[in-house]
Design a protein around this motif. Structure first.
Motif, short mmCIF file in Angstrom:
data_model
loop_
_atom_site.label_atom_id
_atom_site.label_comp_id
_atom_site.label_asym_id
_atom_site.label_seq_id
_atom_site.Cartn_x
_atom_site.Cartn_y
_atom_site.Cartn_z
N LEU A 2 0.93 -1.21 0.07
CA LEU A 2 0.10 0.01 0.09
C LEU A 2 0.81 1.32 -0.05
CD1 LEU A 2 -3.05 -1.22 2.43
CD2 LEU A 2 -2.94 -0.57 -0.08
N VAL A 3 1.87 1.16 0.60
CA VAL A 3 2.92 2.35 0.77
C VAL A 3 3.29 2.63 -0.73
CG1 VAL A 3 5.21 3.25 1.39
CG2 VAL A 3 3.62 2.26 3.03
N ILE A 4 3.75 1.54 -1.49
CA ILE A 4 4.38 1.83 -2.84
C ILE A 4 2.97 2.20 -3.63
CG2 ILE A 4 4.89 0.23 -4.79
CD1 ILE A 4 6.69 -1.25 -2.82
N LEU A 5 1.98 1.64 -3.65
CA LEU A 5 0.72 2.18 -4.24
C LEU A 5 0.45 3.43 -4.34
CD1 LEU A 5 -1.39 0.97 -6.41
CD2 LEU A 5 -2.84 0.57 -4.19
N TYR A 6 0.46 3.91 -2.87
CA TYR A 6 0.39 5.40 -2.55
C TYR A 6 1.51 6.45 -3.09
CZ TYR A 6 -0.40 9.63 0.10
OH TYR A 6 -0.55 10.94 0.51
N LEU A 7 2.57 5.74 -3.16
CA LEU A 7 3.69 6.61 -3.96
C LEU A 7 3.51 6.68 -5.52
CD1 LEU A 7 6.78 5.23 -1.96
CD2 LEU A 7 5.71 7.48 -1.85
N VAL A 8 3.23 5.53 -5.92
CA VAL A 8 2.86 5.69 -7.47
C VAL A 8 1.59 6.52 -7.87
CG1 VAL A 8 1.89 4.13 -9.28
CG2 VAL A 8 3.72 3.02 -8.01
N LEU A 9 0.67 6.28 -7.01
CA LEU A 9 -0.62 7.40 -6.96
C LEU A 9 -0.09 8.58 -6.96
CD1 LEU A 9 -3.66 7.47 -7.25
CD2 LEU A 9 -3.77 7.70 -4.75
N SER A 10 0.73 8.98 -5.94
CA SER A 10 1.10 10.45 -6.00
C SER A 10 1.79 10.78 -7.26
CB SER A 10 2.05 10.37 -4.59
OG SER A 10 1.36 10.32 -3.44
N GLU B 80 -10.22 14.22 -8.49
CA GLU B 80 -11.05 13.45 -7.98
C GLU B 80 -10.75 11.94 -7.96
OE1 GLU B 80 -11.85 15.03 -10.96
OE2 GLU B 80 -12.64 16.96 -10.05
N ILE B 81 -9.97 11.55 -8.95
CA ILE B 81 -9.59 10.00 -8.93
C ILE B 81 -8.37 9.93 -8.00
CG2 ILE B 81 -8.27 8.26 -10.19
CD1 ILE B 81 -9.74 9.52 -12.82
N TYR B 82 -7.61 10.85 -7.80
CA TYR B 82 -6.54 11.01 -6.82
C TYR B 82 -7.08 10.56 -5.69
CZ TYR B 82 -2.56 12.65 -3.96
OH TYR B 82 -1.64 12.79 -2.96
N LEU B 83 -8.08 11.70 -5.11
CA LEU B 83 -8.46 11.86 -3.67
C LEU B 83 -9.19 10.49 -3.42
CD1 LEU B 83 -9.64 15.73 -3.80
CD2 LEU B 83 -7.63 14.39 -2.47
N LEU B 84 -10.03 10.20 -4.31
CA LEU B 84 -10.81 8.87 -3.97
C LEU B 84 -9.83 7.68 -3.68
CD1 LEU B 84 -13.46 7.43 -3.59
CD2 LEU B 84 -13.33 6.73 -5.92
N LEU C 78 -8.86 5.58 -0.23
CA LEU C 78 -9.26 4.07 0.03
C LEU C 78 -7.98 3.43 0.36
CD1 LEU C 78 -11.37 3.38 -3.50
CD2 LEU C 78 -12.06 3.06 -1.06
N ILE C 79 -6.98 3.88 -0.22
CA ILE C 79 -5.44 3.48 0.15
C ILE C 79 -5.09 3.72 1.65
CG2 ILE C 79 -2.89 3.59 -0.16
CD1 ILE C 79 -3.81 4.04 -3.34
N LEU C 80 -5.45 4.98 2.15
CA LEU C 80 -4.97 5.19 3.43
C LEU C 80 -6.03 4.52 4.59
CD1 LEU C 80 -4.20 9.12 3.35
CD2 LEU C 80 -2.75 7.07 3.66
#
Length: 180
Positions: A92-100, A111-115, A119-121
């Motif tokens: 999830l940390v890796i997914l969060y970094l990729v998303l950022s 909107e996609i980023y915030l949603l 969910l990730i957090l």
């Protein structure tokens, strides 16, 4: 010991040979665990232990596949959940970094980023709680023996060692599927 052929020397190091021998003993004799027995473990530095956990998990997975039976003596369901939760936290940390990176560098919609971030957090916090429940007794012991800073380091060292275990098991499964 000699009647059963001793330790299986096909293992390249002293990792799971004792467990495998115990399984062979249990086929012919009763195996009794003495709760009063006291053992002392000598631990090496981090990287030798990391490698040892990886290879132990690799060979343990092989033994599990051969026996087709999970061993509650060598590991427990709680330990399995704790190992998987550690992998989930890192994932999830890796997914969060990729998303950022996708948001700040590639410009995905807010909107996609915030949603996705929400969910990730929330998933991260849920898995963190599950993981902390699994390791609470260990962390409390470390805290009482060595203090808060050492308990903090122990938490992250544990995460890394759980990743070694997950990686070894995954490698074992992948190398087995290539053979079949």
């Amino acid at each position: 010991f000699l009647r059963l052929g001793g330790f299986d020397t096909t293992y390249k190091a002293a990792l799971v040979e004792d467990i495998e021998l115990t399984y062979r003993i249990a086929k012919r004799y009763a195996v009794v665990f003495d709760p009063k027995a006291i053992v002392h473990h000598e631990f090496e530095d981090f990287w030798p232990i990391f490698r040892k956990y990886f290879w132990r998990s690799y060979f343990w997975s092989r033994i599990y596949r051969e026996r087709k039976k999970f061993d509650p003596v060598a590991t427990t369901g709680k330990e399995a959940v704790t190992t998987i939760s550690a992998g989930g936290l890192v994932g999830l940390v890796i997914l969060y970094l990729v998303l950022s990176i996708m948001y700040y560098v590639l410009g995905i919609k807010a909107e996609i980023y915030l949603l996705s971030k929400y969910l990730i957090l929330n998933t991260f916090y849920l898995i963190l709680i599950i993981h902390l429940i699994g390791v609470r007794k260990f962390l409390w012991f470390v805290y009482k023996e060595e203090g808060l800073i050492f308990a903090f380091y122990s938490f992250f060292t544990g995460i890394a060692l759980y990743l070694a275990i997950l990686s070894g098991a995954a490698y074992s499964l992948l190398s087995n599927s290539r053979r079949n």
